[in-house]
Each structure stands twice: as structure tokens, then as C-alpha cells.
Design a protein around this motif. Structure first.
Motif, short mmCIF file in Angstrom:
data_model
loop_
_atom_site.label_atom_id
_atom_site.label_comp_id
_atom_site.label_asym_id
_atom_site.label_seq_id
_atom_site.Cartn_x
_atom_site.Cartn_y
_atom_site.Cartn_z
N ARG A 1 45.75 59.90 42.91
CA ARG A 1 46.30 60.25 44.23
C ARG A 1 46.01 61.73 44.51
O ARG A 1 45.65 62.10 45.63
CB ARG A 1 47.82 60.00 44.27
N GLY B 1 46.13 71.23 43.05
CA GLY B 1 46.52 70.41 41.90
C GLY B 1 47.70 69.56 42.31
O GLY B 1 48.13 69.58 43.48
N MET C 1 55.22 58.30 36.64
CA MET C 1 54.11 57.45 36.19
C MET C 1 53.66 57.93 34.81
O MET C 1 53.62 59.11 34.55
CB MET C 1 52.97 57.60 37.17
N GLU D 1 52.05 65.91 46.12
CA GLU D 1 53.25 65.32 45.48
C GLU D 1 52.83 64.14 44.61
O GLU D 1 51.73 63.61 44.73
CB GLU D 1 54.25 64.87 46.55
N ASN E 1 47.37 60.21 38.96
CA ASN E 1 46.39 61.31 38.89
C ASN E 1 45.41 61.19 40.05
O ASN E 1 45.10 62.18 40.73
CB ASN E 1 45.57 61.25 37.59
N ASP F 1 53.13 69.12 39.54
CA ASP F 1 53.48 69.47 38.16
C ASP F 1 52.67 70.67 37.65
O ASP F 1 53.04 71.31 36.68
CB ASP F 1 53.24 68.28 37.21
N HIS G 1 44.86 71.50 25.83
CA HIS G 1 46.00 71.01 26.61
C HIS G 1 46.99 70.27 25.69
O HIS G 1 46.67 69.24 25.13
CB HIS G 1 45.50 70.08 27.72
P1 AMP Z 1 45.91 65.70 33.83
O1 AMP Z 1 44.75 64.77 33.55
O2 AMP Z 1 47.15 65.36 33.10
O3 AMP Z 1 45.51 67.15 33.61
O4 AMP Z 1 46.26 65.53 35.36
C1 AMP Z 1 45.29 65.46 36.35
C2 AMP Z 1 45.90 65.72 37.72
O5 AMP Z 1 46.82 64.67 38.07
C3 AMP Z 1 46.67 67.02 37.83
O6 AMP Z 1 46.27 67.70 39.01
C4 AMP Z 1 48.12 66.59 37.92
O7 AMP Z 1 48.87 67.51 38.68
C5 AMP Z 1 48.00 65.26 38.62
N1 AMP Z 1 49.11 64.31 38.37
C6 AMP Z 1 49.73 64.04 37.20
N2 AMP Z 1 50.66 63.05 37.36
C7 AMP Z 1 50.61 62.69 38.67
C8 AMP Z 1 51.32 61.73 39.48
N3 AMP Z 1 52.23 60.91 38.97
N4 AMP Z 1 51.01 61.65 40.80
C9 AMP Z 1 50.06 62.46 41.34
N5 AMP Z 1 49.36 63.38 40.63
C10 AMP Z 1 49.62 63.50 39.31
#
Ligand code: AMP
Ligand code: ZN
Length: 473
Positions: free
Chosen positions: A48, A246, A287, A278, A46, A249, A78
Motif C-alpha cells: 500500500r 515511507g 498486519m 498510513e 507494505n 511507522d 535492520h
Molecule cells: P519494511 O520492508 O519492513 O522495511 O517496510 C517497507 C515499507 O512498508 C515501509 O515504508 C513501511 O513503512 C511500510 N509498511 C509497513 N507496514 C505497513 C502497513 N501495515 N501498511 C502500510 N505500509 C506499511
């Protein structure tokens, strides 16, 4: 402020091309970045994405723009599947820790910003919690219903994707294949007209144990995940958004749905540039927060890594390339980063000469070229190595490094050295005790290995009469 560079070239997921960036309003760039779902710690994957967005914001400033950036905090709506199925993530977190959803949201929001700050990720100027803007979502949903873009089914309000043109444009997905796949999904919601219609408002019929709920024209309930980002963005950044970011995904369905509902609500094009980072993967592929080792910033610190080594590791590769995490790769980044700091330290300790403005400007322009090359961070780092080798006085070198670090944020000049975290202190103390024990047992090979291991992480130990002392350089 430097002269503005006319052409900033960025890859736009919407057009699938590298494009010249032209903001809607020349004075200010509006930037919206999806924030974390605060049901657990952020993993370094996240983070990254947040590092990439931080680089983007600072790069825009470097080339001369004012940036107005907004980020949401997802504390409601969510689901574990982005397509409205599965458990509610926040309820899952509350049950796991026997706390209320509000307590979970507060705790993990604070944890997120603490981790982000360790990585020198700047806090966006506008940060808004999803649960604070219910009235605005209701207003949007009412309009979408009135204009026939949404419908009510089983007490919930859904967006009808057949009502918009080019629903699949951002993702480039094939509608027929997707629909066949979705209909075969056991979790397919039979109350939707089309499997990819998405929830704008859920009534408690979906989750009776929902803590966060509000009155609405459609009954007590809560908003879907997607409407929050459209609502917050339109509310704070206006009807014409320049850049939305973002992780990859988020392209489908989240950002796809944001475009559909925002443009249906506004009646015109909403956001011009879509940038996606990415993923960071581990050796097993994706991850995860639940399977395998849960990789967090604190875990890296517990293992003795300076969080900025992770930032450096990310910057060595391009944000549009997948990156595989391993401790070997991080060790390599750590050693390169420490060598770089050592070189800079020598320059810092031997200041000489008057800053040569021509050289400084030349190097700023080289850096801007790297930015304009779709945020090429590894090229930015190459610029840094180039100035270190350049035949110019040290004061000029320092000015160039200072300028680059406005974007790279790697504490290259160590001017704002942070306090050591408790995890890092514990790691160092444990290692010192382990080394003392090894020496007591006359295992000098092991004692030496521990010293080297610490040195690789830029932790220098000294044996004194008062015991072993350490310094992090
Ligand atoms: P979330 O807290 O699940 O809403 O995710 C926060 C951010 O992390 C979102 O912008 C996702 O697209 C990003 N994200 C989720 N998994 C990864 C990953 N393995 N590598 C990089 N970014 C990610
Ligand atoms: Zn979002």
C-alpha cells in the motif's frame, strides 16, 4: 507536457500542515522512498505504501515536473525492532530458509519487484542496495565522530541525539515520556548515553553470526539501518532533497534519525517535505508477516483476484487514512472495478467523434485539482466517473481516461493486458474442475454459484465441445 501547475498542495509531516510544494530546483524534483527489507515477501500492507509513492511520482509528472526518484533495498542492518534491538531481520530470514543472507536478499528483491509490477508500481529510476555503499557510510560516520555528533561505546559507533536541535520535530513526540518508557524497556542498550541514541556502525560484538561484514576504522562490522538511507539519498539525489516518503511507522525512529545524521553531516537543512502513508490493517489490527494469514499479492491471486483490484481498493481511500483489509471489502472493490471496466469497454467498442480539446483540458485540470488536494485519489476516481457520464463523444472520453490512467495505472483501457499469473490460472482451472464435478453430481446450484463467482472476478467461462474454455475480460 502540460502547463505546470504552480501550487501542488501536500501534507508535510515535518510542519504538520498542508503546504504548497516548491522544489529546491525548479527543473527536477528529487524523491527518496525507503525500500523494502528483503528478508521475506512484502505483505499487501507494505505494498500500500509503494502504491501511494507510485501515485505521488506519477502525479508530480502529471502536473509537469521531471522526477528523479531513488529507492534503497535494505539488505543489512535492520533489526526486528527499529530501535536497534532484537534479531537481525536478514539473519532471521537466512536461518528460516537455511540459505545465505545474500541468497535471501537476491530472492526477495526479485519477488518484491515482481509483486510491485503486478500492481503497476513503476520501478524507481535509481535502486540501490544498502550493502553496496559501505565506503560512503564510513565517510559519513568518520565526519560525525570528528565533529562530536557520534561516540564509540562497547566497540560500536552511536549517534548522540543530544547534539542536535529539534530531534523530535518530525515525530512530535514528547522527549521526557519517551525516555522514561525506553529506560523501562528490558532490551534497553546500556552502552548508549541516551536510550534514543542509535547505531551508526556495529561491530560483530553485536551479532557474531553476521554474514555481511566489512572492515572499518572501528573494527569488522556492519552499518546501522538508518545511515543507509541518508547515505544513498545524499549520494544519488544530492544535499538538498525535496521529498522523502515511507509508511507512518518510519517517522520514528527511522526518518527522525535520518534527519539528525544527514543534517549533522551536511551542516544544513536536508529534506523539505516528508510524506507518510498510513497503514493497512487487518481485522486483528496490525498486519504481520508472522502471525495470522500472511497477505501477499500471490495469495490474492491464488484466491482469484486480479492484483489491480487491490490497487483500486487502495485508491478508493486517502493515503493518510488507515485502511482495514477484509475479503468482503476487496470483493466490493472487485465488483466496482469490473463494472467500471465494463463501462469503459462499451465506450472503447463504440468510438465516435473528434476529440474535443476544451473538454479534454477541462478534465485534465479537474484531475490536477484532485492531485493538488493532497493526492486525493478518491477524487481522481470521481473525475473518472464524471467523464463517463459527460455528454461528449467517445473519442474524447477515451483520451481523458488514457490521460488519467497515466497516474491511476489501473489498465483502464486494457491496452497492455498482462499475462495471467500461474496462481490465477491454477485458481481458474481448479474452479472449472470443481464445477464439472458438481455438474456430474447433478448439483446445478453449486455449478451455477461457481460460474457466478468467476464472473464476479471478470472470468467468463464457456462450455464447448472441447471442454470448458475461459476468458478474463
Ligand atoms: P519494511 O520492508 O519492513 O522495511 O517496510 C517497507 C515499507 O512498508 C515501509 O515504508 C513501511 O513503512 C511500510 N509498511 C509497513 N507496514 C505497513 C502497513 N501495515 N501498511 C502500510 N505500509 C506499511
Ligand atoms: Zn529508509
Amino acid at each position: 507536457m502540460y502547463e505546470k501547475v504552480i501550487y501542488l498542495r501536500l501534507y508535510n509531516t515535518l510542519t504538520k500542515k498542508i503546504e504548497e510544494f516548491k522544489p529546491y530546483n525548479d527543473k527536477e524534483v528529487t524523491l527518496y522512498t525507503c525500500g523494502p527489507t528483503v528478508y521475506h515477501f512484502a505483505h499487501i500492507g507494505n505494498l500500500r505504501t509503494y502504491i501511494f509513492e507510485d501515485i505521488l511520482e506519477k502525479s508530480l509528472e502529471y502536473v509537469g515536473y521531471n522526477v528523479k526518484r531513488c529507492m534503497n533495498i535494505t539488505d543489512v542492518g535492520h533489526m526486528s525492532s527499529d530501535a536497534d534491538t532484537g534479531e537481525d531481520k536478514m539473519i532471521k530470514g537466512a536461518i528460516r530458509e537455511n540459505k545465505t543472507v545474500y541468497e535471501i536478499a537476491d530472492y526477495y528483491t526479485e519477488a518484491f519487484f515482481k509483486d510491485a509490477s503486478k500492481l503497476n508500481i513503476r520501478k524507481p529510476k535509481i535502486i540501490e542496495r544498502a550493502s553496496k555503499h559501505i565506503d560512503f557510510y564510513i565517510k559519513m560516520i568518520e565526519k560525525l565522530l570528528k565533529e562530536g555528533y557520534a561516540y564509540i561505546s562497547n566497540g560500536n559507533v552511536y549517534f548522540d541525539i543530544s547534539k542536535v536541535k529539534d530531534y523530535y520535530a518530525l515525530s512530535g513526540k514528547n522527549q521526557e515520556e519517551l525516555i522514561i518508557g525506553a529506560r523501562e524497556d528490558v532490551n534497553y542498550d546500556i552502552h548508549k548515553r541516551n536510550p534514543y541514541d542509535f547505531g551508526l556502525w556495529f561491530t560483530v560484538s553485536k551479532f557474531a553470526n553476521q554474514d555481511m561484514k566489512w572492515d572499518s576504522p572501528w573494527g569488522v562490522g556492519y552499518p546501522g539501518w538508518h545511515i543507509e538511507c541518508s547515505g544513498i539519498s545524499i549520494n544519488y539525489l544530492g544535499e538538498h532533497l525535496d521529498i522523502h516518503c515511507g509508511g507512518v511507522d518510519n517517522i520514528f525512529p527511522h526518518h527522525t534519525n535520518e534527519i539528525a545524521q544527514s543534517e549533522a553531516y551536511l551542516g544544513h537543512k536536508w529534506c523539505s517535505y516528508w510524506l507518510h502513508g498510513e497503514h493497512l490493517n487487518d481485522a486483528t489490527g496490525k498486519m504481520s508477516k508472522s502471525k495470522g494469514e500472511f497477505l501477499t499479492v500471490s495469495l490474492l491471486e491464488e484466491k482469484g483476484y486480479n492484483p489491480l483490484v487491490y490497487r483500486f481498493f487502495c485508491l478508493q481511500s486517502h493515503y493518510r487514512n488507515q485502511l482495514v483489509f477484509s475479503y468482503e471489502a476487496l470483493d466490493k472493490a472487485s465488483s466496482t472495478y469490473n463494472k467500471l471496466l465494463n463501462k469503459i469497454n462499451i465506450i472503447k467498442n463504440n468510438t465516435d467523434g473528434i476529440v474535443e480539446e476544451d473538454v479534454l483540458n477541462n478534465y485534465k485540470n479537474k484531475f490536477k485539482e484532485a492531485i493538488n488536494n493532497d493526492l486525493n485519489t478518491s477524487l481522481m476516481i470521481t473525475c473518472l466517473y464524471d467523464i463517463l457520464k459527460e455528454n461528449v463523444n467517445n473519442n474524447t472520453k477515451i483520451e481523458v481516461i488514457k490521460s488519467y490512467d497515466q497516474v491511476l495505472s489501473l489498465d483502464l483501457l486494457n491496452d497492455n493486458k498482462k499475462e495471467l499469473s500461474s496462481d490465477l490460472i491454477k485458481y481458474i482451472e481448479d474452479k472449472i474442475n470443481e464445477r464439472a464435478l458438481a455438474k456430474q453430481n447433478k448439483d446445478y446450484v453449486k455449478a451455477d454459484l461457481i460460474r457466478k463467482e468467476l464472473e464476479e472476478k471478470n472470468i467468463i467461462i464457456k462450455d464447448t465441445r472441447e471442454g470448458t474454455k475461459y476468458e478474463v475480460i
